[in-house]
Design an enzyme around this catalytic site. Structure first.
Site, PDB file in Angstrom:
ATOM      1  N   GLU A  93       7.080  55.190 -12.683  1.00  0.00           N
ATOM      2  CA  GLU A  93       5.682  54.943 -12.787  1.00  0.00           C
ATOM      3  C   GLU A  93       5.186  56.442 -12.731  1.00  0.00           C
ATOM      4  OE1 GLU A  93       2.452  53.235  -9.402  1.00  0.00           O
ATOM      5  OE2 GLU A  93       4.573  53.547  -8.993  1.00  0.00           O
ATOM      6  N   ASP A 199      13.930  66.084   1.093  1.00  0.00           N
ATOM      7  CA  ASP A 199      13.666  67.111   0.064  1.00  0.00           C
ATOM      8  C   ASP A 199      12.185  67.497   0.523  1.00  0.00           C
ATOM      9  OD1 ASP A 199      13.737  69.589  -0.960  1.00  0.00           O
ATOM     10  OD2 ASP A 199      14.256  68.722  -3.010  1.00  0.00           O
TER      11      ASP A 199
END
Ligand code: ADP
Length: 291
Positions: A93, A199
């Site tokens: 998306e 991360d």
């Protein structure tokens, strides 16, 4: 550039709706991959990442897909919904990046604490290995967090550094001293494994169409939550409002700064291995500060 028909076939197979790409605009800003915003004839908009040498990082996009699925399933913090991935690409998306809402910092702090609280479990790691940047990140599960950190995080980065022609470097001996003391430094508090983005530097968080937080480009695994904060601290971008909101939901234990430095070190070592000597001094300083 990746073949459009390959993408169209993959999107159609994954979504069940025929896919015709009418526009593909290059999107700069990522550190690793080529990125595009794609418009489909039926109005759908997707974000796609590819890599010219994807075969060097086998599973990079598929593991990103699986991490986005895991994070999304918690419904605690927005991530782009993944659509399809294979060896050469990931499609997800697309979101439009907007100006952050005035309380974006508080929101992301609260939502991260929500993610961590909702995913508590006993085993550290994940049922698949992934990557941190382009460095392989081993996740074979363990119930012992200190051992996990030593064997799956600290030592592989030190070994990578050593293998890069640095066998006699003083950093290796210093890291060895830290490794020996990890049992004592990370022993308390005993906290559960929680699902981490893994991360989360400020470049992997943004504000969506509503100005609210969205995080992406994960390197997820189940770890202690202070490890998430180690990465968040490396480049800044998350401020005191974020950490205060996090702590309102789930306060960090006393004396967390030293442990957070241990976790930040993993990312500093990874940057040393990926991007070179510019990160050397900060690795040394971090270890000295901990010891
Ligand atoms: P890389 O893997 O190369 O580091 P990222 O996943 O960080 O790439 O994405 C690169 C940039 O593209 C991000 O900094 C962000 O601005 C933008 N981006 C990431 N995901 C999306 C998305 N789903 N929709 C729109 N833009 C995105």
């Amino acid at each position: 550039m990746i073949d459009r028909s390959q993408l169209e076939d993959a999107i159609a197979a994954a979504t069940g709706d025929a896919a015709v790409i009418v526009a593909m605009a290059s999107r700069s800003g990522g550190s690793i991959n080529d990125a595009y915003i794609m418009d489909l004839a039926d109005g759908r908009r997707y974000f796609c990442k590819t890599h010219a040498r994807a075969e060097q990082f086998p599973g990079m996009f598929v593991t990103e897909y699986r991490a986005l699925e895991l994070l999304g399933a918690t419904a605690t913090i927005r991530v782009p919904a993944p659509v399809v991935a294979d060896m050469d690409f990931i499609v997800m998306e697309a979101f439009d990046e907007h100006r952050p809402a005035p309380d974006w910092q508080e929101q992301i702090g609260r939502q991260l604490a929500g993610l961590h609280q909702a995913t508590r479990c006993d085993r550290f790691g994940l049922d698949f290995d992934n990557f941190i940047g382009t460095t392989p990140q081993p996740n074979t599960p363990l119930e012992d967090w200190v051992r996990f950190w030593r064997e799956r995080r600290l030592e592989p980065q030190i070994e990578l550094f050593a293998a890069g022609g640095n066998r006699g470097d003083p950093l290796i001996a210093l890291a060895g001293k830290l490794s020996e003391r990890l049992d004592e430094i990370l022993a308390d508090p005993v906290e559960p494994a929680v699902l981490l983005h893994g991360d989360l530097w400020s470049g992997n968080a943004a504000a969506d169409e509503h100005g609210t937080p969205i995080i992406y480009d994960p390197a997820s695994y189940y770890g202690r939550r202070e490890a998430e904060i180690g990465m968040m601290r490396m480049f800044g971008g998350f401020d005191a409002r974020c950490y205060a909101a996090y702590a309102e939901v789930w306060p960090l234990a006393d004396e967390h700064e030293r442990r957070i430095a241990v976790y930040r070190l993993y990312h500093e070592l990874n940057h040393l291995n990926l991007f070179g000597r510019g990160y050397y001094d900060s690795c040394i300083a971090t270890i000295r500060g901990i010891l």
